[in-house]
Write an enzyme that holds these catalytic residues in place. Structure first.
Site, PDB file in Angstrom:
ATOM      1  N   CYS A 123     -21.712  33.601  52.495  1.00 53.99           N
ATOM      2  CA  CYS A 123     -20.614  33.241  51.602  1.00 53.99           C
ATOM      3  C   CYS A 123     -20.690  31.755  51.619  1.00 53.99           C
ATOM      4  O   CYS A 123     -19.536  31.181  51.881  1.00 53.99           O
ATOM      5  CB  CYS A 123     -19.439  33.894  52.057  1.00 53.99           C
ATOM      6  SG  CYS A 123     -19.224  35.517  51.499  1.00 53.99           S
ATOM      7  N   TYR A 169     -16.685  30.614  50.505  1.00 44.72           N
ATOM      8  CA  TYR A 169     -16.800  31.040  49.193  1.00 44.72           C
ATOM      9  C   TYR A 169     -16.362  29.649  48.271  1.00 44.72           C
ATOM     10  O   TYR A 169     -15.886  29.733  47.265  1.00 44.72           O
ATOM     11  CB  TYR A 169     -15.630  31.879  48.711  1.00 44.72           C
ATOM     12  CG  TYR A 169     -15.709  33.434  48.844  1.00 44.72           C
ATOM     13  CD1 TYR A 169     -17.129  33.922  49.523  1.00 44.72           C
ATOM     14  CD2 TYR A 169     -15.121  34.357  48.275  1.00 44.72           C
ATOM     15  CE1 TYR A 169     -17.700  34.894  49.651  1.00 44.72           C
ATOM     16  CE2 TYR A 169     -15.583  35.695  48.679  1.00 44.72           C
ATOM     17  CZ  TYR A 169     -16.868  36.218  49.239  1.00 44.72           C
ATOM     18  OH  TYR A 169     -16.912  37.421  49.432  1.00 44.72           O
ATOM     19  N   TRP A 178     -11.859  31.533  51.656  1.00 35.36           N
ATOM     20  CA  TRP A 178     -12.153  32.853  51.897  1.00 35.36           C
ATOM     21  C   TRP A 178     -12.435  32.689  53.387  1.00 35.36           C
ATOM     22  O   TRP A 178     -11.983  34.008  54.084  1.00 35.36           O
ATOM     23  CB  TRP A 178     -13.505  33.403  51.426  1.00 35.36           C
ATOM     24  CG  TRP A 178     -13.993  34.605  51.780  1.00 35.36           C
ATOM     25  CD1 TRP A 178     -13.799  35.798  51.540  1.00 35.36           C
ATOM     26  CD2 TRP A 178     -15.173  34.696  53.007  1.00 35.36           C
ATOM     27  NE1 TRP A 178     -14.379  36.872  52.262  1.00 35.36           N
ATOM     28  CE2 TRP A 178     -15.365  36.061  53.188  1.00 35.36           C
ATOM     29  CE3 TRP A 178     -15.813  33.796  53.843  1.00 35.36           C
ATOM     30  CZ2 TRP A 178     -16.106  36.663  54.023  1.00 35.36           C
ATOM     31  CZ3 TRP A 178     -16.630  34.459  54.909  1.00 35.36           C
ATOM     32  CH2 TRP A 178     -16.915  35.658  55.056  1.00 35.36           C
ATOM     33  N   TYR A 226     -21.889  42.672  42.965  1.00 36.52           N
ATOM     34  CA  TYR A 226     -21.457  42.013  44.054  1.00 36.52           C
ATOM     35  C   TYR A 226     -22.620  41.353  44.977  1.00 36.52           C
ATOM     36  O   TYR A 226     -23.513  42.451  45.454  1.00 36.52           O
ATOM     37  CB  TYR A 226     -20.404  42.467  44.990  1.00 36.52           C
ATOM     38  CG  TYR A 226     -19.635  41.901  45.955  1.00 36.52           C
ATOM     39  CD1 TYR A 226     -19.185  40.561  45.511  1.00 36.52           C
ATOM     40  CD2 TYR A 226     -19.581  42.190  47.101  1.00 36.52           C
ATOM     41  CE1 TYR A 226     -18.217  39.816  46.472  1.00 36.52           C
ATOM     42  CE2 TYR A 226     -18.870  41.474  48.101  1.00 36.52           C
ATOM     43  CZ  TYR A 226     -18.387  40.372  47.781  1.00 36.52           C
ATOM     44  OH  TYR A 226     -17.592  39.662  48.805  1.00 36.52           O
ATOM     45  N   HIS A 227     -22.891  40.169  45.160  1.00 36.75           N
ATOM     46  CA  HIS A 227     -23.715  39.772  46.333  1.00 36.75           C
ATOM     47  C   HIS A 227     -25.243  40.022  45.728  1.00 36.75           C
ATOM     48  O   HIS A 227     -26.404  39.922  46.344  1.00 36.75           O
ATOM     49  CB  HIS A 227     -23.936  40.421  47.698  1.00 36.75           C
ATOM     50  CG  HIS A 227     -22.751  40.072  48.261  1.00 36.75           C
ATOM     51  ND1 HIS A 227     -22.531  40.557  49.605  1.00 36.75           N
ATOM     52  CD2 HIS A 227     -21.617  39.067  48.274  1.00 36.75           C
ATOM     53  CE1 HIS A 227     -21.146  40.222  50.214  1.00 36.75           C
ATOM     54  NE2 HIS A 227     -21.053  39.186  49.305  1.00 36.75           N
ATOM     55  N   HIS A 286     -23.140  34.723  44.670  1.00 37.92           N
ATOM     56  CA  HIS A 286     -21.957  35.023  44.367  1.00 37.92           C
ATOM     57  C   HIS A 286     -21.587  34.809  42.955  1.00 37.92           C
ATOM     58  O   HIS A 286     -20.578  34.230  42.594  1.00 37.92           O
ATOM     59  CB  HIS A 286     -20.832  34.621  45.266  1.00 37.92           C
ATOM     60  CG  HIS A 286     -20.913  35.208  46.604  1.00 37.92           C
ATOM     61  ND1 HIS A 286     -21.823  34.776  47.467  1.00 37.92           N
ATOM     62  CD2 HIS A 286     -20.110  36.111  47.260  1.00 37.92           C
ATOM     63  CE1 HIS A 286     -21.573  35.356  48.535  1.00 37.92           C
ATOM     64  NE2 HIS A 286     -20.629  36.274  48.475  1.00 37.92           N
TER      65      HIS A 286
END
Length: 850
Positions: free
Chosen positions: A449, A493, A511, A707-708, A793
């Site tokens: 992240c 993030y 995050w 996601y990811h 992301h």
């Protein structure tokens, strides 16, 4: 081989208990909504359907306390595990003297018995192969490989999977890749297709310990409901008829499945004496055409009538229907389902027969919408290459010179959590398809992240994440990672971009790193120092996420311009101009037209001073995504925003890539974003044309990318799309990727078009404002610079397309001018493409502009 039986039973028992607990939890969650249901939900149907429901959540083990929740539906694969009754296995070689290492052991349900390649006497050399015969043709979409649990020898490293209808004709591999050297089960996906035989070939041993291969168990997965390389057939003029339909208690006519409105449904007769199962509904396409899948959307307003067991048959005349071309059982939920045919059929009529109600609630059947899909036309919709497996989930990626793609995950290959101080990385060689894995310990940095920025000298700067204050640099010239100075503000993030000054700017990132305003700071490459911008707080750029700043300052869309300035154009609906001079400043730049906040959407620069924003949702998760797209134009300090054509599908967690011809391709995403879930996945990519403002569908993907996940433009003009998951012992980890060939590279018959060739005149380095004398092997129409980019992301602030001014000076020779403004052509690595009059790009030449 003497230590093959040594392993930690405690770990296996713990894992078994956890899986049992998750399974029981999933079972209870699945049963709860249906307690007390005993009749068709006619009354319930009167209520207007609400937003898509949030899947039930369960706590994952070994996850970060910041984001330790994964939905229950992430714990089981979307594709069913095929019944192995009657199957056989045969191997190219097997050990029968030193141990019972026969191929049949992979089908006996006992992980302590294994197939092992021959090792007594003179060991059989690599490669080794094992072939599963399912005894019938069925749709298969993945091979699940369970390594031996009692020792590492023979774990498969590099692999290939191929399929066959007859056990003799095996075509090109449908999947290749490299597996992590551990004892965990590996799901090796590929495009769903009909086959009888599936062959796994071990090309290397994972740890290089010897010329061996082994497997404890092999399972195959069936139809995942996500057919690859198809497109929806237009339904204009189609009709639908049913064996029975409800017309008294409600409007449940068959024609409702073709009206484009999911709130109107076909329902079997239920007033008076309900019509018994089975129920059938037949689509008449009014012409014979190739069809390869049926897409079934259950009713959105209740559970009754969801189709469970089903079969599909086809006909050319509406009278004679042959054997089923697809059959199976759909899950008892409201997600869109697909029945993939074992092979494409030429038909006019397609009949769906409901053999059972998914929840066993009664003798009913219903459908909101039915669509049919046909094989994609490569020249119109593009095509997908085979699936490439990675030894990790590629959560972040960066394109490198030398036809390489750098990828990394977290401290582990399949999960994240804590601050462990090391990161799993991999490099994909785009020429050979080989993936090499390495754990990076020397920087003390778990780079899950992070923020990323491609630096002026071509290196990759990675900041924050699980080790929230850290910063690391990857140098593609040496293939080495090194630590640089820690940030002043710990972050995860966050968003980053290179500035026109050659410095790197970072903003946001709550995050990770504790509670505080994550204002801006700038990294200076000369001094390797961070300078805090006290005049650039994150507050003006926050979304109104109900989770607060923890979510509201994530993944910002940043576009660097001249003079060290940055336009923050999302995901907040409020845009802002940021100055990085001195202590910095941030001033409002207006709203993004009528857009809401669009977290987990993205923005891409498709031309000089022109950006496209796509999708997203008002909150990070569990709010419906949007189909909307906007163009953002920059002229000096003025920003103009306009809504362009909507996407065909609502998307959050998608990835967008600008192509050399200026069109933008968008891949994956969910209609209702839930991290780690594959529910509501969008499998149809789309292509936006700036000339028309319209989106058109592309060939569907084989594997969800949510996601990811990541996507990157490659030096050959194609696009890598991969990743998704990283949730530990879940079924939604996608440790793989595939390369998409856009339609501009393919002729009417699907073969590659002739491409321009840049033969010389591209130096390894050029200054802004330089003029190049570029030679080509034939006439070209234009040249364009595409900045080498990094994605994670759903965000890629490094993407940038810069059309170049050029003039022919002789046959095959062109003067190509690089802009002098470093706000237009940011310092760093670029791919130079030549395009012909039809927009077909050459292979790129790398050069560094600095």
């Amino acid at each position: 081989m003497w230590f093959r039986r040594s392993f930690t039973r405690h770990h296996l028992l713990l894992r078994s208990y956890l899986l049992i607990a998750f399974g029981l939890g999933s079972l209870l969650i699945g049963l709860t909504p249906w307690l007390g249901v005993a009749r068709p939900a006619a009354a319930a149907r009167a209520a207007a359907p609400g937003p898509l429901p949030a899947p039930s959540d369960q706590q994952m083990v070994n996850q970060s306390p910041h984001h330790g929740i994964a939905p229950a539906n992430a714990m089981e694969p979307a594709a069913p595990v095929l019944d192995r009754t009657g199957w056989t296995a045969a191997a190219g070689d097997e050990e029968t003297v030193g141990e019972n290492g026969r191929a049949a052991n992979v089908l006996d349900g006992n992980p302590s018995t294994i197939w092992h390649s021959k090792w007594t006497g003179t060991p059989a050399p690599l490669p080794h192969s094992i072939t599963i015969d399912m005894k019938r043709t069925t749709v298969v979409s993945a091979l699940v490989y369970q390594p031996r649990s009692d020792g590492p020898n023979g774990r498969i490293g590099e692999y290939a999977i191929s399929v066959s209808p007859d056990g003799t004709a095996f075509g090109a591999p449908v999947a290749t890749g490299t597996l992590a050297d551990d004892a965990g089960a590996k799901t090796l996906g590929f495009a769903p297709q009909g086959a009888r035989f599936v062959r796994l070939t071990a090309l290397t041993e994972a740890g290089g310990r010897g010329p061996w291969a082994s497997a404890a168990e092999i399972n195959l997965l069936g139809d995942p409901g996500t057919p690859a390389a198809t497109v929806d057939l237009p339904r204009t003029g189609w009709t639908a008829t049913a064996g029975d339909e409800e017309t008294v208690g409600e409007n449940g006519r068959a024609t409702n499945v073709l009206d484009g409105n999911p709130s109107t449904i076909w329902h079997s007769k239920w007033t008076g004496t309900p019509a018994p199962l089975p129920h059938s509904i037949t689509i008449d396409m009014k012409r014979t055409t190739a069809v390869s899948a049926l897409v079934y959307q259950p009713r959105p307003d209740g559970a009754n009538g969801r189709i469970g067991r089903y079969s599909v048959s086809v006909s050319t005349d509406g009278t004679t229907f042959g054997a089923s071309v697809a059959s199976g059982a759909w899950r008892d939920d409201d997600t869109v389902k697909t029945a993939t045919f074992t092979q494409a059929q030429h038909a006019r009529y397609v009949r769906l027969t409901a053999l059972g109600e998914a929840g066993g609630r009664g003798p009913w059947s219903s459908a909101a919408e039915i669509r049919l899909s046909g094989p994609a036309d490569p020249a119109v919709h593009g095509s997908w290459d085979r699936i490439t497996g990675f030894p990790l989930v590629p959560v972040a990626t960066a394109v490198l010179p030398g036809d390489k793609l750098l990828a990394w995950s977290a401290y582990a290959v399949d999960r994240f959590g804590g601050s462990n101080g090391y990161t799993q990385t991999a490099v994909l060689d785009l020429k050979t398809g080989k993936v090499t894995q390495r754990r990076i310990d020397g920087t003390g940095h778990d780079m899950f992240c992070p923020g990323t920025a491609m630096l002026a000298d071509g290196r990759v700067l990675v900041t924050g994440g699980s080790n929230a204050e850290k910063a690391s640099i990857y140098d593609p010239a040496t293939d080495q990672w090194s630590a640089t100075t820690d940030m002043n503000i710990a972050r995860g993030y966050q968003a980053m971009t290179l500035l026109s000054t050659g410095e790197a700017f970072v903003l946001g990132g709550s995050w990770s790193g504790g509670a505080r305003d994550r204002g801006g700071e700038v990294w200076n490459p000369a001094g390797r120092t961070w300078r805090t911008l006290t005049g650039v707080p994150a507050t003006p750029a926050l979304t109104a996420d109900p989770a607060g700043a923890y979510r509201a300052d994530n993944h910002m869309w940043l576009h660097a311009t001249s003079g060290g300035k940055v336009l923050q154009l999302g995901p907040s609906k409020q845009m802002n101009w940021i100055s990085t001079a001195g202590t910095g400043s941030i001033t409002a730049a207006g709203t993004r037209a009528d857009s809401q906040d669009a977290m987990t959407g993205n923005a891409v620069a498709y031309d000089i001073g022109k950006l496209l924003t796509l999708g997203g949702s008002p909150a990070y998760e569990k709010t419906p995504a949007t189909r909307r797209a906007y163009t953002v134009g920059i002229s000096g300090d003025q920003v103009q925003v306009a809504r362009t054509g909507d996407m065909g599908y609502a998307r959050a967690f998608s990835n967008s890539v600008v192509l050399p011809d200026g069109k933008v391709a968008v891949f994956g995403g969910q209609a209702y974003p839930v991290p780690f879930s594959d529910a509501t996945s969008v499998l149809t990519p789309e292509l936006w044309d700036p000339a028309t403002g319209r989106f058109t569908p592309l060939a569907t993907m084989a594997i969800p990318r949510n996601y990811h996940s990541v996507a990157n433009l490659l030096p050959d003009g194609r696009v890598f799309s991969g990743g998704g998951g990283l949730c530990g012992d879940c079924a939604t980890n996608h440790a793989d990727g595939a390369v998409f060939t856009p339609p501009y590279l393919l002729g009417p018959d699907g073969t590659p078009k002739p491409r321009p060739v840049v033969s010389g005149g591209v130096p390894p380095r050029a200054a802004p404002g330089a003029q190049l004398s570029v030679t080509t092997e034939g006439p070209v129409a234009s040249f364009v610079l595409m900045r080498a980019a990094a994605a994670t992301h759903s965000t890629d602030n490094d993407q940038r397309r810069v059309p170049l001014v050029s003039a022919a000076t002789a046959t095959g020779t062109y003067t190509v001018s690089i802009p002098s403004d470093t706000g237009v052509v940011l310092p760093g690595n670029y791919m130079l493409f030549a395009l012909d009059a039809e927009g077909v790009p050459s292979m790129a030449r790398f050069l560094t502009i600095s």
